[in-house]
Design an enzyme around this catalytic site. Sequence first.
Site, PDB file in Angstrom:
ATOM      1  CD  GLU A  69      -3.254  -1.063   2.841  1.00 62.09           C
ATOM      2  OE1 GLU A  69      -2.090  -0.039   3.663  1.00 62.09           O
ATOM      3  OE2 GLU A  69      -3.653  -2.378   2.455  1.00 62.09           O
TER       4      GLU A  69
ATOM      5  CE  LYS B  12       5.870   5.081   6.616  1.00 60.12           C
ATOM      6  NZ  LYS B  12       5.801   5.699   7.238  1.00 60.12           N
TER       7      LYS B  12
ATOM      8  NE  ARG C 198      -2.629   4.152  13.606  1.00 60.52           N
ATOM      9  CZ  ARG C 198      -1.102   3.153  13.405  1.00 60.52           C
ATOM     10  NH1 ARG C 198      -0.189   3.086  13.316  1.00 60.52           N
ATOM     11  NH2 ARG C 198      -2.124   1.726  13.363  1.00 60.52           N
TER      12      ARG C 198
ATOM     13  NE  ARG D 156       3.226   6.270  16.011  1.00 58.78           N
ATOM     14  CZ  ARG D 156       3.888   5.497  14.883  1.00 58.78           C
ATOM     15  NH1 ARG D 156       3.683   6.089  13.696  1.00 58.78           N
ATOM     16  NH2 ARG D 156       5.339   5.430  15.745  1.00 58.78           N
TER      17      ARG D 156
ATOM     18  CD  GLU E 121      -0.550   8.385   7.712  1.00 59.15           C
ATOM     19  OE1 GLU E 121      -0.888   7.706   9.038  1.00 59.15           O
ATOM     20  OE2 GLU E 121       0.101   9.197   7.557  1.00 59.15           O
TER      21      GLU E 121
ATOM     22  CG  PHE F 122      -4.018   2.201   7.245  1.00 56.03           C
ATOM     23  CD1 PHE F 122      -4.665   1.231   8.154  1.00 56.03           C
ATOM     24  CD2 PHE F 122      -4.172   3.988   7.314  1.00 56.03           C
ATOM     25  CE1 PHE F 122      -3.513   2.270   9.412  1.00 56.03           C
ATOM     26  CE2 PHE F 122      -3.718   4.219   8.123  1.00 56.03           C
ATOM     27  CZ  PHE F 122      -3.374   3.237   9.816  1.00 56.03           C
TER      28      PHE F 122
ATOM     29  NE  ARG G 173       8.890  -0.722  16.473  1.00 57.42           N
ATOM     30  CZ  ARG G 173       8.223   0.749  15.765  1.00 57.42           C
ATOM     31  NH1 ARG G 173       7.848   1.230  14.841  1.00 57.42           N
ATOM     32  NH2 ARG G 173       8.127   2.062  16.755  1.00 57.42           N
TER      33      ARG G 173
ATOM     34  CE  LYS H 287       8.337   2.061  10.581  1.00 54.59           C
ATOM     35  NZ  LYS H 287       9.276   3.048  11.173  1.00 54.59           N
TER      36      LYS H 287
HETATM   37  P1  AMP Z   1       6.299   5.209  10.730  1.00 56.03           P
HETATM   38  O1  AMP Z   1       5.946   6.434  11.728  1.00 56.03           O
HETATM   39  O2  AMP Z   1       7.259   5.656   9.968  1.00 56.03           O
HETATM   40  O3  AMP Z   1       6.695   4.077  11.545  1.00 56.03           O
HETATM   41  O4  AMP Z   1       5.178   4.638   9.829  1.00 56.03           O
HETATM   42  C1  AMP Z   1       3.782   4.337   9.884  1.00 56.03           C
HETATM   43  C2  AMP Z   1       2.901   5.084  10.083  1.00 56.03           C
HETATM   44  O5  AMP Z   1       2.975   4.612   8.377  1.00 56.03           O
HETATM   45  C3  AMP Z   1       1.555   4.915  10.326  1.00 56.03           C
HETATM   46  O6  AMP Z   1       1.655   4.861  11.871  1.00 56.03           O
HETATM   47  C4  AMP Z   1       0.741   5.232   9.976  1.00 56.03           C
HETATM   48  O7  AMP Z   1       0.238   6.980  10.460  1.00 56.03           O
HETATM   49  C5  AMP Z   1       1.197   5.875   8.504  1.00 56.03           C
HETATM   50  N1  AMP Z   1       0.522   5.139   7.241  1.00 56.03           N
HETATM   51  C6  AMP Z   1       1.165   5.472   6.429  1.00 56.03           C
HETATM   52  N2  AMP Z   1       0.323   4.543   5.705  1.00 56.03           N
HETATM   53  C7  AMP Z   1      -0.187   3.958   6.090  1.00 56.03           C
HETATM   54  C8  AMP Z   1      -1.028   2.368   5.757  1.00 56.03           C
HETATM   55  N3  AMP Z   1      -1.043   2.166   3.716  1.00 56.03           N
HETATM   56  N4  AMP Z   1      -1.110   1.512   6.402  1.00 56.03           N
HETATM   57  C9  AMP Z   1      -0.455   1.842   7.547  1.00 56.03           C
HETATM   58  N5  AMP Z   1      -0.208   3.027   8.233  1.00 56.03           N
HETATM   59  C10 AMP Z   1       0.112   3.914   7.388  1.00 56.03           C
END
Ligand code: AMP
Length: 588
Positions: free
Chosen positions: A250, A252, A257, A272, A302, A342, A417, A423
Site C-alpha cells: 500500500e 505509505k 494517523r 497515534r 491517514e 486503511f 511492532r 515499511k
Molecule cells: P512510521 O511512522 O514511519 O513508523 O510508519 C508508520 C505510519 O505510517 C503509521 O503510523 C501511519 O501513520 C502511516 N501510514 C501511512 N500509510 C499507511 C498505510 N497504508 N497503512 C498503515 N499505516 C500507514
Amino acid sequence: MRFSEIADTFEKMSATTKRLELTQHLVELFQKTPPEIISKIVYLIQGKLRPDFEGIELGLAEKLAIHALSKSSGIPIKKINSTYAEDGDLGGAAAKIMEQKTQTTFLAQDITAERVYETLYKIAKLEGQRSQDMKMKYVSSLLNDATPQEAKFILKIAMGTLRLGIADNTVMDALAISYTGSKENRQRLEAAYNVSSDLGAVAETISRNGLKGLDEFHVKVFSPIRPMLAERVKSEAEAIEKLGGEFAAEYKLDGERVQIHYKDNRMVLYSRRLENITSYYPDILENLPKVLKTTDVILEAEAVAINQDSGEFLPFQELMHRRRKYDIDRIVEKYPITVNLFDVLYLNGKDLLNEPYKIRRKKLEEITSENEYAKIVTQVIVHAENEIEDFLENGINAGCEGLMLKSLDAPYRAGARGNNWLKLKREYRNELGDSLDLVVIGAFFGKGRRTGKYGTLLLASYNQDRDAFESICKVGTGFTDENLDQFYQILQDKVTLKKNPRIESGMEPDVWFEPELVIEIVASEITLSPVHTTAKDSIRTGSGLALRFPKFTGKIRMEKAPEDASTDQEVIALYKNQKKVTQNVSDA
Ligand code: AMP
C-alpha cells in the site's frame, strides 16, 4: 491511604536509576494500595489524572504554585524564589521552605491520597475568570496540612513535573508481580491495556478480580486501541523474505494517523499517541459519515494535507497548522486534507482485531463509498521484487513516503511492532544516508548567533529490550533560525535536573531533557564510537554506534512518541547493510 506512603515511594524512586529497583519500589507501594484507589495511584505514577484520551491536563502554573506556597508557609515570595533558584526544582525548594514555615496549622489533618487526587482533579477541571484564585485556594489547602516531603510531591504532580523516569512497561511489570506473583503475566495486562489504553482501569480490575478479571476487556467504541506499528525493511528482497508468498503493498502516506470511533452519530478522533484530536478535524466529522454505510465502527486512516488547487499530497508538516484552538474553520479551508482509510478494527458490534487483514480490508471496501474527500488507501497484491519496485515508483511519484507491506493473513496486533507490517521507504534502498527518527535527550548551549539557544542537540535511539534511550550523535546542522527558536520553545519545558534513568550516554551535555521530542535526521555514515551507547558491545566490545555528519531534515515528528523512535536494532541493520554496500563497491 495516606499520601505520605506515596511521597515516600516517589522519594525512593528518585534516588535510583535501576529498572529493577524502580519496579520493586512500585511493587511495595501497590501491595499497600487498596483496590478503590489503585487506578488513581497508577495515573499519578504516569504523571496524569486520567488516561490521555480524556484530555484532563495537569499543569499548575509555576507562579500560582509559588503564591500558594507562600500563603501556606508564611514565607515571602522573594525568599521562595531564591530557594527555588538555588535548588533548580520547585518541588525540592518547597520541601525546604516548608521546613522553615512560620505559619502553624491547628488541627492539621493527615493528608490522604484520595484527597490529593480529588483536589488535583478539581484544579485541572477549573476554567474561566475566577479559576486562578480557586486553584490557589485548593493548592494551599493541601499544603497547609502537608509535611515538607508531601509538599514537594504535591507540587511536582500539580505542575506536571513529577518525571519518575519509568515507562508503562515497568508499571505493568510491577502490577503483574504484585497481583499475580509473576512478571511473566505482564502480557495479559498488556493485552487489556492494548484495547483500553487505560492502565488505571487495568490495574483496578486485576487488583479486584485477578487475571481472570482481565477477560472483560474488549474493544469498545470510544476507547482508543493502541496502534499496530510497522517494522522497517531496507529492500524488496528483505520484505519478501519476511512476508513470503503473496502480500499487500500500500502507499505509505505522509500525514497524521487518525483512529476514528463512530457510533450513533457521534464521532471521536484519536491520534497515534491516543490523544483526543477531534477538534482539529471538524471536516472529518462533517464529511466522513457521508461515505460510510454504517454508524457503528472503528476505523484507521491517514489524514493527509493536499494542495488546494492540484489536489497533490503535501508533506506531514502542513498539518501542524491545524494544531490550534481558535479560528479552526478558516484553517480547515486554508489547509485542506483527504482522509485515506486503511483498516477497520470493529464493525457493527463485532471486534475485528483477530480477523485476517484480507477480511478486514474487504469489509472496509464494503462499508465505504469513496469520494474526493475520503478514499481507501491504494493497494495491490504483490509476489515479486519487481512488482514492489514498480509500485514504490508509482507511490513516490504520487507524493508518498514509500510503501507499507502487510501480511494478508495477520490479525491486528494492537500496541505491537512486528513483521506483519513492514515499511519500505525510498531512501533506504541504495543510499548510505538513511533517515532516522531520534529522541532529543540533551543540548549544548550555542555560541555567536545561537547564544541563549540550544546550539547543538544530543540525540538517542530507542532500545526496546531495555526500555532505554541510548545516545547516537550530536547534531548542530540543518537548523534554520526558526528551528532554533522552535526547539528552544519546546525543549525548555523538558529540562530535567538530573539525567532521566532511561537515558544512557557517555556524554555530559549542558542540559538534560525528558526524552520526549522526536526529530528526523539524515547522516552520511554509521561508525563505531567509544562514547555513544547505541548498540554498545553489539558489533565490537566497548564500542557503540554513532552517526557521522548528522543533519536535521527539518521534520519535527510531533506525532511520534519517544518509544516510536528508530531502535538500536534498526541502527545495527543499517550499519551492516552499509558495510555490505561498501564491500560490494570495493569488490567490484
Ligand atoms: P512510521 O511512522 O514511519 O513508523 O510508519 C508508520 C505510519 O505510517 C503509521 O503510523 C501511519 O501513520 C502511516 N501510514 C501511512 N500509510 C499507511 C498505510 N497504508 N497503512 C498503515 N499505516 C500507514
